[in-house]
Design a protein around this motif. Sequence first.
Motif, PDB file in Angstrom:
ATOM      1  N   ILE A   1       0.839  -1.200   0.000  1.00 59.11           N
ATOM      2  CA  ILE A   1       0.000   0.000   0.000  1.00 59.11           C
ATOM      3  C   ILE A   1       0.878   1.255   0.000  1.00 59.11           C
ATOM      4  CG2 ILE A   1      -1.641   1.365   1.372  1.00 59.11           C
ATOM      5  CD1 ILE A   1      -2.821  -1.405   2.279  1.00 59.11           C
ATOM      6  N   GLU A   2       1.929   1.251   0.821  1.00 55.67           N
ATOM      7  CA  GLU A   2       2.805   2.426   0.872  1.00 55.67           C
ATOM      8  C   GLU A   2       3.517   2.645  -0.459  1.00 55.67           C
ATOM      9  OE1 GLU A   2       6.172   4.548   3.672  1.00 55.67           O
ATOM     10  OE2 GLU A   2       5.345   2.623   4.293  1.00 55.67           O
ATOM     11  N   LEU A   3       3.969   1.576  -1.092  1.00 60.48           N
ATOM     12  CA  LEU A   3       4.642   1.719  -2.388  1.00 60.48           C
ATOM     13  C   LEU A   3       3.687   2.230  -3.461  1.00 60.48           C
ATOM     14  CD1 LEU A   3       6.935  -1.447  -2.392  1.00 60.48           C
ATOM     15  CD2 LEU A   3       7.634   0.960  -2.103  1.00 60.48           C
ATOM     16  N   ILE A   4       2.438   1.797  -3.405  1.00 59.65           N
ATOM     17  CA  ILE A   4       1.433   2.311  -4.341  1.00 59.65           C
ATOM     18  C   ILE A   4       1.202   3.797  -4.095  1.00 59.65           C
ATOM     19  CG2 ILE A   4      -1.031   2.233  -4.952  1.00 59.65           C
ATOM     20  CD1 ILE A   4      -0.812  -0.865  -4.503  1.00 59.65           C
ATOM     21  N   LEU A   5       1.086   4.181  -2.831  1.00 60.12           N
ATOM     22  CA  LEU A   5       0.907   5.601  -2.497  1.00 60.12           C
ATOM     23  C   LEU A   5       2.083   6.434  -2.989  1.00 60.12           C
ATOM     24  CD1 LEU A   5      -0.574   5.523   1.119  1.00 60.12           C
ATOM     25  CD2 LEU A   5      -1.675   6.419  -0.947  1.00 60.12           C
ATOM     26  N   ILE A   6       3.285   5.925  -2.795  1.00 63.25           N
ATOM     27  CA  ILE A   6       4.480   6.648  -3.239  1.00 63.25           C
ATOM     28  C   ILE A   6       4.422   6.915  -4.738  1.00 63.25           C
ATOM     29  CG2 ILE A   6       6.982   6.369  -3.608  1.00 63.25           C
ATOM     30  CD1 ILE A   6       7.040   4.999  -0.811  1.00 63.25           C
ATOM     31  N   GLN A   7       3.881   5.974  -5.492  1.00 60.85           N
ATOM     32  CA  GLN A   7       3.787   6.130  -6.939  1.00 60.85           C
ATOM     33  C   GLN A   7       2.638   7.047  -7.358  1.00 60.85           C
ATOM     34  OE1 GLN A   7       6.163   4.922  -9.006  1.00 60.85           O
ATOM     35  NE2 GLN A   7       7.118   4.321  -7.083  1.00 60.85           N
ATOM     36  N   MET A   8       1.603   7.145  -6.524  1.00 63.29           N
ATOM     37  CA  MET A   8       0.391   7.866  -6.915  1.00 63.29           C
ATOM     38  C   MET A   8       0.350   9.334  -6.491  1.00 63.29           C
ATOM     39  SD  MET A   8      -2.544   4.985  -6.229  1.00 63.29           S
ATOM     40  CE  MET A   8      -3.841   6.141  -6.562  1.00 63.29           C
ATOM     41  N   VAL A   9       1.015   9.674  -5.408  1.00 61.17           N
ATOM     42  CA  VAL A   9       0.897  11.032  -4.866  1.00 61.17           C
ATOM     43  C   VAL A   9       2.181  11.809  -5.103  1.00 61.17           C
ATOM     44  CG1 VAL A   9      -0.748  10.258  -3.107  1.00 61.17           C
ATOM     45  CG2 VAL A   9       1.687  10.407  -2.539  1.00 61.17           C
ATOM     46  N   PRO A  10       2.120  13.129  -5.019  1.00 62.54           N
ATOM     47  CA  PRO A  10       3.351  13.918  -5.147  1.00 62.54           C
ATOM     48  C   PRO A  10       4.391  13.466  -4.117  1.00 62.54           C
ATOM     49  CG  PRO A  10       1.432  15.348  -5.213  1.00 62.54           C
ATOM     50  CD  PRO A  10       0.928  13.978  -4.859  1.00 62.54           C
ATOM     51  N   GLN A  11       5.637  13.478  -4.518  1.00 64.28           N
ATOM     52  CA  GLN A  11       6.723  12.947  -3.699  1.00 64.28           C
ATOM     53  C   GLN A  11       6.787  13.583  -2.315  1.00 64.28           C
ATOM     54  OE1 GLN A  11      10.564  13.276  -5.510  1.00 64.28           O
ATOM     55  NE2 GLN A  11      11.601  12.254  -3.835  1.00 64.28           N
ATOM     56  N   ASP A  12       6.563  14.887  -2.221  1.00 63.01           N
ATOM     57  CA  ASP A  12       6.691  15.551  -0.927  1.00 63.01           C
ATOM     58  C   ASP A  12       5.587  15.156   0.065  1.00 63.01           C
ATOM     59  OD1 ASP A  12       4.851  17.053  -2.504  1.00 63.01           O
ATOM     60  OD2 ASP A  12       5.154  18.788  -1.196  1.00 63.01           O
ATOM     61  N   TRP A  13       4.508  14.551  -0.400  1.00 64.91           N
ATOM     62  CA  TRP A  13       3.452  14.105   0.506  1.00 64.91           C
ATOM     63  C   TRP A  13       3.905  12.946   1.390  1.00 64.91           C
ATOM     64  CZ3 TRP A  13      -2.031  14.033  -2.053  1.00 64.91           C
ATOM     65  CH2 TRP A  13      -2.345  15.319  -2.510  1.00 64.91           C
ATOM     66  N   MET A  14       4.849  12.151   0.896  1.00 69.77           N
ATOM     67  CA  MET A  14       5.308  10.975   1.641  1.00 69.77           C
ATOM     68  C   MET A  14       6.735  11.160   2.181  1.00 69.77           C
ATOM     69  SD  MET A  14       2.741   8.887   1.650  1.00 69.77           S
ATOM     70  CE  MET A  14       3.333   7.251   2.034  1.00 69.77           C
ATOM     71  N   ASP A  15       7.259  12.378   2.115  1.00 68.80           N
ATOM     72  CA  ASP A  15       8.613  12.654   2.580  1.00 68.80           C
ATOM     73  C   ASP A  15       8.568  13.158   4.018  1.00 68.80           C
ATOM     74  OD1 ASP A  15      10.842  15.067   2.787  1.00 68.80           O
ATOM     75  OD2 ASP A  15      11.584  13.234   1.853  1.00 68.80           O
ATOM     76  N   ASP A  16       9.452  12.665   4.856  1.00 62.90           N
ATOM     77  CA  ASP A  16       9.456  13.039   6.277  1.00 62.90           C
ATOM     78  C   ASP A  16      10.421  14.186   6.589  1.00 62.90           C
ATOM     79  OD1 ASP A  16      11.896  11.777   6.072  1.00 62.90           O
ATOM     80  OD2 ASP A  16      11.720  10.763   8.001  1.00 62.90           O
ATOM     81  N   GLY A  17      10.825  14.910   5.582  1.00 66.94           N
ATOM     82  CA  GLY A  17      11.752  16.014   5.789  1.00 66.94           C
ATOM     83  C   GLY A  17      13.212  15.600   5.731  1.00 66.94           C
ATOM     84  N   GLY A  18      13.469  14.397   5.280  1.00 67.13           N
ATOM     85  CA  GLY A  18      14.839  13.940   5.096  1.00 67.13           C
ATOM     86  C   GLY A  18      15.447  13.176   6.259  1.00 67.13           C
ATOM     87  N   ILE A  19      14.703  12.984   7.331  1.00 64.42           N
ATOM     88  CA  ILE A  19      15.235  12.280   8.503  1.00 64.42           C
ATOM     89  C   ILE A  19      15.537  10.819   8.160  1.00 64.42           C
ATOM     90  CG2 ILE A  19      14.781  11.544  10.875  1.00 64.42           C
ATOM     91  CD1 ILE A  19      15.225  14.565  10.623  1.00 64.42           C
ATOM     92  N   ASN A  20      14.600  10.144   7.526  1.00 60.77           N
ATOM     93  CA  ASN A  20      14.845   8.743   7.158  1.00 60.77           C
ATOM     94  C   ASN A  20      16.024   8.635   6.190  1.00 60.77           C
ATOM     95  OD1 ASN A  20      12.876   7.610   8.778  1.00 60.77           O
ATOM     96  ND2 ASN A  20      11.302   7.748   7.205  1.00 60.77           N
ATOM     97  N   HIS A  21      16.162   9.609   5.313  1.00 55.98           N
ATOM     98  CA  HIS A  21      17.297   9.640   4.400  1.00 55.98           C
ATOM     99  C   HIS A  21      18.611   9.673   5.184  1.00 55.98           C
ATOM    100  CE1 HIS A  21      19.704  10.645   0.866  1.00 55.98           C
ATOM    101  NE2 HIS A  21      20.247  11.608   1.589  1.00 55.98           N
ATOM    102  N   LEU A  22      18.698  10.559   6.162  1.00 51.78           N
ATOM    103  CA  LEU A  22      19.905  10.642   6.985  1.00 51.78           C
ATOM    104  C   LEU A  22      20.135   9.369   7.784  1.00 51.78           C
ATOM    105  CD1 LEU A  22      19.830  14.303   8.352  1.00 51.78           C
ATOM    106  CD2 LEU A  22      21.520  13.286   6.815  1.00 51.78           C
ATOM    107  N   LEU A  23      19.071   8.757   8.274  1.00 52.65           N
ATOM    108  CA  LEU A  23      19.200   7.533   9.070  1.00 52.65           C
ATOM    109  C   LEU A  23      19.701   6.362   8.231  1.00 52.65           C
ATOM    110  CD1 LEU A  23      18.750   6.067  11.789  1.00 52.65           C
ATOM    111  CD2 LEU A  23      16.406   5.624  11.024  1.00 52.65           C
ATOM    112  N   LEU A  24      19.262   6.282   6.972  1.00 52.64           N
ATOM    113  CA  LEU A  24      19.498   5.079   6.173  1.00 52.64           C
ATOM    114  C   LEU A  24      20.535   5.200   5.069  1.00 52.64           C
ATOM    115  CD1 LEU A  24      15.737   4.194   5.838  1.00 52.64           C
ATOM    116  CD2 LEU A  24      17.396   3.060   7.330  1.00 52.64           C
ATOM    117  N   LYS A  25      20.889   6.396   4.657  1.00 48.39           N
ATOM    118  CA  LYS A  25      21.624   6.562   3.402  1.00 48.39           C
ATOM    119  C   LYS A  25      22.960   5.835   3.328  1.00 48.39           C
ATOM    120  CE  LYS A  25      23.941  10.968   4.244  1.00 48.39           C
ATOM    121  NZ  LYS A  25      24.142  12.293   3.716  1.00 48.39           N
TER     122      LYS A  25
END
Length: 185
Positions: A62-86
């Motif tokens: 469901i989350e992957l479908i949402l990511i494909q369907m909605v504008p990217q910034d709607w599912m972005d957490d402000g970059g925190i997960n990016h910093l945690l995982l990159k």
Amino acid sequence: MTARKLTEKQVLLSFYITQLIMMVIGFPLLWWQGHFNEGYFGFSNIDMWIWGASLGLLIVCIELILIQMVPQDWMDDGGINHLLLKNRSFLHICWIACIAGVVEEILFRGVIQEWLGIWGSTMLFALLHTRYLHKWLLFSFVVGISILFGFIVEWTGQLAPVIIAHTVIDLLMGLYMRFFTLKEE
């Protein structure tokens, strides 16, 4: 505080500190409630593994479908997960997912839900994810998952399915973010 003001090291340290605090609070309180036993966890029951893994996979889809369907910034957490995982390895992402799945579900579904019910534990769980508050879709998604997890614990009387589902979600989405969406800076 946004990701632009935090370093990767600060985000990782913050993750481990918050998980440690929740563990230090949750584990003794679960024991005090009389639930720190195999029967309440239910890991020996194969049905709980099937329920948890299936639920986790469904939520990821469901989350992957949402990511494909909605504008990217709607599912972005402000970059925190990016910093945690990159820059995390596969094994480190597995470790992060396991810690979050176990610790957060013990505290929120195991301890807090018994005292405040599904709605109270959901509100506190949602507040834990404060960076989602300004993203209505992301926030609604977390609230919906939390309510669902609460009902599953009520229905099964066990934590295993929600711990497994939470871990599967964090693991698969973490791997997706790290290896399929995040670019090295």
